[in-house]
Design a protein around this motif. Sequence first.
Motif, PDB file in Angstrom:
ATOM      1  N   GLY A 434       0.796  -1.208   0.000  1.00 23.84           N
ATOM      2  CA  GLY A 434       0.000   0.000   0.000  1.00 23.84           C
ATOM      3  C   GLY A 434       0.836   1.269   0.000  1.00 23.84           C
ATOM      4  O   GLY A 434       2.031   1.256  -0.316  1.00 23.84           O
ATOM      5  N   PHE A 435       0.197   2.381   0.398  1.00 26.18           N
ATOM      6  CA  PHE A 435       0.853   3.679   0.407  1.00 26.18           C
ATOM      7  C   PHE A 435       0.266   4.527   1.533  1.00 26.18           C
ATOM      8  O   PHE A 435      -0.848   4.282   1.998  1.00 26.18           O
ATOM      9  N   ILE A 436       1.048   5.527   1.980  1.00 23.66           N
ATOM     10  CA  ILE A 436       0.538   6.443   2.995  1.00 23.66           C
ATOM     11  C   ILE A 436      -0.610   7.253   2.384  1.00 23.66           C
ATOM     12  O   ILE A 436      -0.488   7.827   1.318  1.00 23.66           O
ATOM     13  N   ASN A 437      -1.713   7.312   3.102  1.00 26.83           N
ATOM     14  CA  ASN A 437      -2.963   7.844   2.568  1.00 26.83           C
ATOM     15  C   ASN A 437      -3.042   9.372   2.659  1.00 26.83           C
ATOM     16  O   ASN A 437      -4.013   9.947   3.145  1.00 26.83           O
ATOM     17  N   TYR A 438      -1.999  10.053   2.184  1.00 30.72           N
ATOM     18  CA  TYR A 438      -1.970  11.511   2.229  1.00 30.72           C
ATOM     19  C   TYR A 438      -3.090  12.122   1.392  1.00 30.72           C
ATOM     20  O   TYR A 438      -3.550  11.535   0.404  1.00 30.72           O
ATOM     21  N   TYR A 439      -3.485  13.339   1.746  1.00 30.15           N
ATOM     22  CA  TYR A 439      -4.284  14.160   0.846  1.00 30.15           C
ATOM     23  C   TYR A 439      -3.345  14.724  -0.208  1.00 30.15           C
ATOM     24  O   TYR A 439      -2.263  15.213   0.105  1.00 30.15           O
ATOM     25  N   CYS A 649     -13.346  13.536  11.738  1.00 34.74           N
ATOM     26  CA  CYS A 649     -13.573  12.141  11.355  1.00 34.74           C
ATOM     27  C   CYS A 649     -12.242  11.405  11.484  1.00 34.74           C
ATOM     28  O   CYS A 649     -11.294  11.920  12.090  1.00 34.74           O
ATOM     29  N   TYR A 650     -12.164  10.203  10.930  1.00 32.78           N
ATOM     30  CA  TYR A 650     -10.952   9.387  11.034  1.00 32.78           C
ATOM     31  C   TYR A 650     -10.568   8.864   9.655  1.00 32.78           C
ATOM     32  O   TYR A 650     -11.420   8.632   8.815  1.00 32.78           O
ATOM     33  N   ARG A 651      -9.274   8.663   9.477  1.00 35.76           N
ATOM     34  CA  ARG A 651      -8.755   8.264   8.171  1.00 35.76           C
ATOM     35  C   ARG A 651      -7.627   7.259   8.388  1.00 35.76           C
ATOM     36  O   ARG A 651      -6.746   7.471   9.224  1.00 35.76           O
ATOM     37  N   HIS A 652      -7.675   6.151   7.638  1.00 30.97           N
ATOM     38  CA  HIS A 652      -6.639   5.123   7.779  1.00 30.97           C
ATOM     39  C   HIS A 652      -5.279   5.650   7.300  1.00 30.97           C
ATOM     40  O   HIS A 652      -5.201   6.401   6.330  1.00 30.97           O
ATOM     41  N   ILE A 653      -4.233   5.220   7.977  1.00 34.45           N
ATOM     42  CA  ILE A 653      -2.875   5.611   7.587  1.00 34.45           C
ATOM     43  C   ILE A 653      -2.534   5.035   6.218  1.00 34.45           C
ATOM     44  O   ILE A 653      -1.969   5.722   5.370  1.00 34.45           O
ATOM     45  N   LEU A 654      -2.864   3.767   6.005  1.00 36.83           N
ATOM     46  CA  LEU A 654      -2.504   3.100   4.757  1.00 36.83           C
ATOM     47  C   LEU A 654      -3.741   2.829   3.898  1.00 36.83           C
ATOM     48  O   LEU A 654      -4.827   2.567   4.422  1.00 36.83           O
ATOM     49  N   LYS A 655      -3.543   2.887   2.599  1.00 31.72           N
ATOM     50  CA  LYS A 655      -4.555   2.447   1.651  1.00 31.72           C
ATOM     51  C   LYS A 655      -3.874   1.637   0.550  1.00 31.72           C
ATOM     52  O   LYS A 655      -2.652   1.685   0.388  1.00 31.72           O
ATOM     53  N   TYR A 656      -4.693   0.903  -0.225  1.00 34.46           N
ATOM     54  CA  TYR A 656      -4.167   0.014  -1.256  1.00 34.46           C
ATOM     55  C   TYR A 656      -4.876   0.269  -2.592  1.00 34.46           C
ATOM     56  O   TYR A 656      -6.092   0.487  -2.610  1.00 34.46           O
ATOM     57  N   PRO A 657      -4.139   0.221  -3.692  1.00 32.06           N
ATOM     58  CA  PRO A 657      -4.809   0.313  -4.996  1.00 32.06           C
ATOM     59  C   PRO A 657      -5.496  -1.006  -5.329  1.00 32.06           C
ATOM     60  O   PRO A 657      -4.959  -2.082  -5.036  1.00 32.06           O
ATOM     61  N   HIS A 658      -6.669  -0.926  -5.926  1.00 29.50           N
ATOM     62  CA  HIS A 658      -7.417  -2.120  -6.313  1.00 29.50           C
ATOM     63  C   HIS A 658      -7.263  -2.358  -7.817  1.00 29.50           C
ATOM     64  O   HIS A 658      -7.270  -1.423  -8.610  1.00 29.50           O
ATOM     65  N   ASP A 659      -7.144  -3.634  -8.189  1.00 31.70           N
ATOM     66  CA  ASP A 659      -7.089  -4.022  -9.613  1.00 31.70           C
ATOM     67  C   ASP A 659      -6.007  -3.245 -10.372  1.00 31.70           C
ATOM     68  O   ASP A 659      -6.235  -2.739 -11.475  1.00 31.70           O
ATOM     69  N   LEU A 660      -4.849  -3.153  -9.776  1.00 31.31           N
ATOM     70  CA  LEU A 660      -3.741  -2.422 -10.391  1.00 31.31           C
ATOM     71  C   LEU A 660      -3.182  -3.206 -11.572  1.00 31.31           C
ATOM     72  O   LEU A 660      -2.829  -4.376 -11.452  1.00 31.31           O
ATOM     73  N   PHE A 690      -6.087   1.554 -12.184  1.00 37.00           N
ATOM     74  CA  PHE A 690      -6.442   1.032 -10.861  1.00 37.00           C
ATOM     75  C   PHE A 690      -7.625   1.846 -10.345  1.00 37.00           C
ATOM     76  O   PHE A 690      -8.001   2.867 -10.929  1.00 37.00           O
ATOM     77  N   TRP A 691      -8.207   1.380  -9.245  1.00 34.73           N
ATOM     78  CA  TRP A 691      -9.220   2.197  -8.582  1.00 34.73           C
ATOM     79  C   TRP A 691      -8.912   2.294  -7.105  1.00 34.73           C
ATOM     80  O   TRP A 691      -8.268   1.420  -6.522  1.00 34.73           O
ATOM     81  N   LEU A 692      -9.347   3.401  -6.514  1.00 35.43           N
ATOM     82  CA  LEU A 692      -9.061   3.699  -5.116  1.00 35.43           C
ATOM     83  C   LEU A 692     -10.352   3.952  -4.356  1.00 35.43           C
ATOM     84  O   LEU A 692     -11.366   4.358  -4.927  1.00 35.43           O
ATOM     85  N   ASP A 693     -10.295   3.727  -3.056  1.00 33.92           N
ATOM     86  CA  ASP A 693     -11.427   4.040  -2.192  1.00 33.92           C
ATOM     87  C   ASP A 693     -11.697   5.544  -2.195  1.00 33.92           C
ATOM     88  O   ASP A 693     -10.829   6.334  -2.581  1.00 33.92           O
ATOM     89  N   PRO A 694     -12.894   5.966  -1.743  1.00 35.05           N
ATOM     90  CA  PRO A 694     -13.189   7.394  -1.720  1.00 35.05           C
ATOM     91  C   PRO A 694     -12.152   8.188  -0.932  1.00 35.05           C
ATOM     92  O   PRO A 694     -11.594   7.701   0.060  1.00 35.05           O
ATOM     93  N   SER A 695     -11.879   9.392  -1.382  1.00 34.76           N
ATOM     94  CA  SER A 695     -10.983  10.338  -0.722  1.00 34.76           C
ATOM     95  C   SER A 695      -9.523   9.908  -0.740  1.00 34.76           C
ATOM     96  O   SER A 695      -8.717  10.404   0.030  1.00 34.76           O
ATOM     97  N   CYS A 696      -9.182   8.964  -1.629  1.00 38.18           N
ATOM     98  CA  CYS A 696      -7.779   8.605  -1.846  1.00 38.18           C
ATOM     99  C   CYS A 696      -7.287   9.282  -3.117  1.00 38.18           C
ATOM    100  O   CYS A 696      -8.065   9.499  -4.047  1.00 38.18           O
TER     101      CYS A 696
END
Length: 710
Positions: A434-439, A649-660, A690-696
């Motif tokens: 994954g990657f750090i879920n920065y804005y 609100c709360y936001r996960h530190i890590l996120k992952y790309p889907h179907d990369l 790829f696709w990402l979750d909302p706000s990524c």
Amino acid sequence: MHMIAWRLSNTGMEEGSGTPVTHYASTYVNDHVGFWGCIKTFPSDFVVTEINMHGQLVNEIATDCLPKSGGTLSDQSRSCQRDSKRLRLSPSEPCIEEYFREQDGDVHCPSEVLHSVVEEGEEHSLKKVRECYHDKAETLDSLLDQTVREQLHQFAYSVKDMWNFKSEPEVFSTEFSLGPIPKKTVRASLHGAIRQEYPFLATITKSGEIVVRANQDYQELCKLVSEEEASGFLKFLDAKLENSKFAFRPDGNKEHRKKVHHFLNKKFGKLVETKSFPDSEHKVVIMVRFREKNGYRKKTNAGNREKEEIYTAFTLQKENLETLEAISYLSSELGVLPSDFSYTGIKDKKAVTYQAMVVKKVTPKRLKELGIIIGGKRLGLSNIHSVNQSLRLGQLQGNHFAIIVRDLKLHSNDCHGNLKERVYEAMEKVKKNGFINYYGPQRFGQGQNIHTDQIGLALLNEEMVKAVKLFFTPEDSDDPVNKAKKYFLETEDAKGTLAMLPDFKVRERMLLRALNRYGLNHEGCIQGWLSIPHSMRIFYVHAYCSKIWNEAVSYRIKTYGTSVVTGDLVFSIEDNESCSPSDKVHVITSEEEMANKYTINQVIIPMAGYSVQYPTNKVGEWYHERLARDGLQMGHFRLPALQLNVPGCYRHILKYPHDLSYSFLENNGKDLTPGGDCFQDSIFSLSVSFWLDPSCYATVCLGEIMKCDL
């Protein structure tokens, strides 16, 4: 174990401010080398397509699935997938809506309507719920192995046996865990399947495990109605089918009906409303339906008749244009307010983007006519159809990205690498870790002299005049918009500036009209900000909160690495909409840290706000100090004067790309993936999907892949 790499993305300083231009120190969780390339060389190199709540790309929604009139996007998906199983009364029975008004007391209705209600409620409602979910047992069998399935069945009926010997409800300490289930989609399927097959059980998620308990609401309801009715009602409640209704059996005892009404409203009143309908035998049916969402219906001034608002949904295609700028232009052309538009999120400017939108007070016909007129002007309108409500921010599954990275090269310090190997290594590492879920930088106005977070901070500090002047700070170009902004800052002449601004700059014009009327002072600037739609006002405050989040996550990783430590926050309960966000937060204990109970991808960082819980370790201390440096306190996120509240609100530190996936291209577009090792020349490009979750942010994900600033 994640590997951490550090790089400061920009150490430049704003002239005279002493504030870093950068919004975060880029932190990587992978140890690959990466490569260099250019993105957004052309807007068409960066295509963003929203994925709606039903997993559909919004530019590929089948026209035969669109509702002909009324209905929401959720209606359209369900009508295509399970129309024959929808639990609802026939559309030829409008009387039910007419009589379903008051919250308590009985009403009288014609016998022919009553017959329809009783027949649907008594003979068909329970049956249809069962039919709609007849395959849930098969779902459980496919999702659980046989041993766990049998254990769940034994637990379920041991709960029933315990209830059969007790006359009063009790809180059972007995729980049954299905064990760790990492995928949220699988957990969601299991929650629904279990509650449909065993409505007398309740399910929650604890740290990735589904825990099953006795459902006390079921036992209490069984003291008022039959087990079959209680089961049917809870299945109806869990299914949440729009426009569906549930009817209990006819009941001639008014006092008993009052108890049922009271129980349902006490336990489920936020979700449903109840009404009684009498039959010809002097018995009464209690009917239940889901409450209407805000904005669905609007009362007219004439009597108590209800009139439906006009809502039109469409897919907006834009190129090299900000979302809010596109809305300003459309609102100007249609003669409505920007606040009449709703959407699920802001999309990139330098890109081709497709997103769902809903506009109030505009008919589909009128919007189609505008679509024909504006075709080819960097805007396109498609999938135009009637719906019955607005969209909400975050009401999507994610965004799909199709990106071209041009002029691929090795990094300057990577003299002996193989470009193809570097790309493969990078892709596989980010898939796994994954990657750090920065804005991303576009959140803050990438390339602008004044960033949106600076305006947000001025608003939070109630420096209204400063916020206005920051808002009108021009860019370096000499186009009409920037000329008008320069003139305003030099003269403070709101009326003269209005004459210079193009009509499509709706936000600026609304603010200037208020300033011309009230003056460039504290109170006048408050009125100016209030003239801008709420979604646009709060955008600036959210930008500031996003900047603080970026800094907080960089500090968290710098201080603790990827280890989960005491005081970190994780979600304790998921898939339970009745819980507030703070109720879902769990603080890691020292025992849990020692046991390695949680992993870094479960850790969350709060977005600053007045109601969030902060970590109890050094990260929480950092928040206090950082906000204080900006003149803010932890609870300083309510602005009554501007009608803004930021609970956080709360936001996960890590996120992952889907179907990369990816492939190499020549710059003329030819696919080179199948063979050859000659990838060193800069004529090659990379196609990434790829696709990402909302706000990524795709730029943040690509930054991790490539290990360079984007």
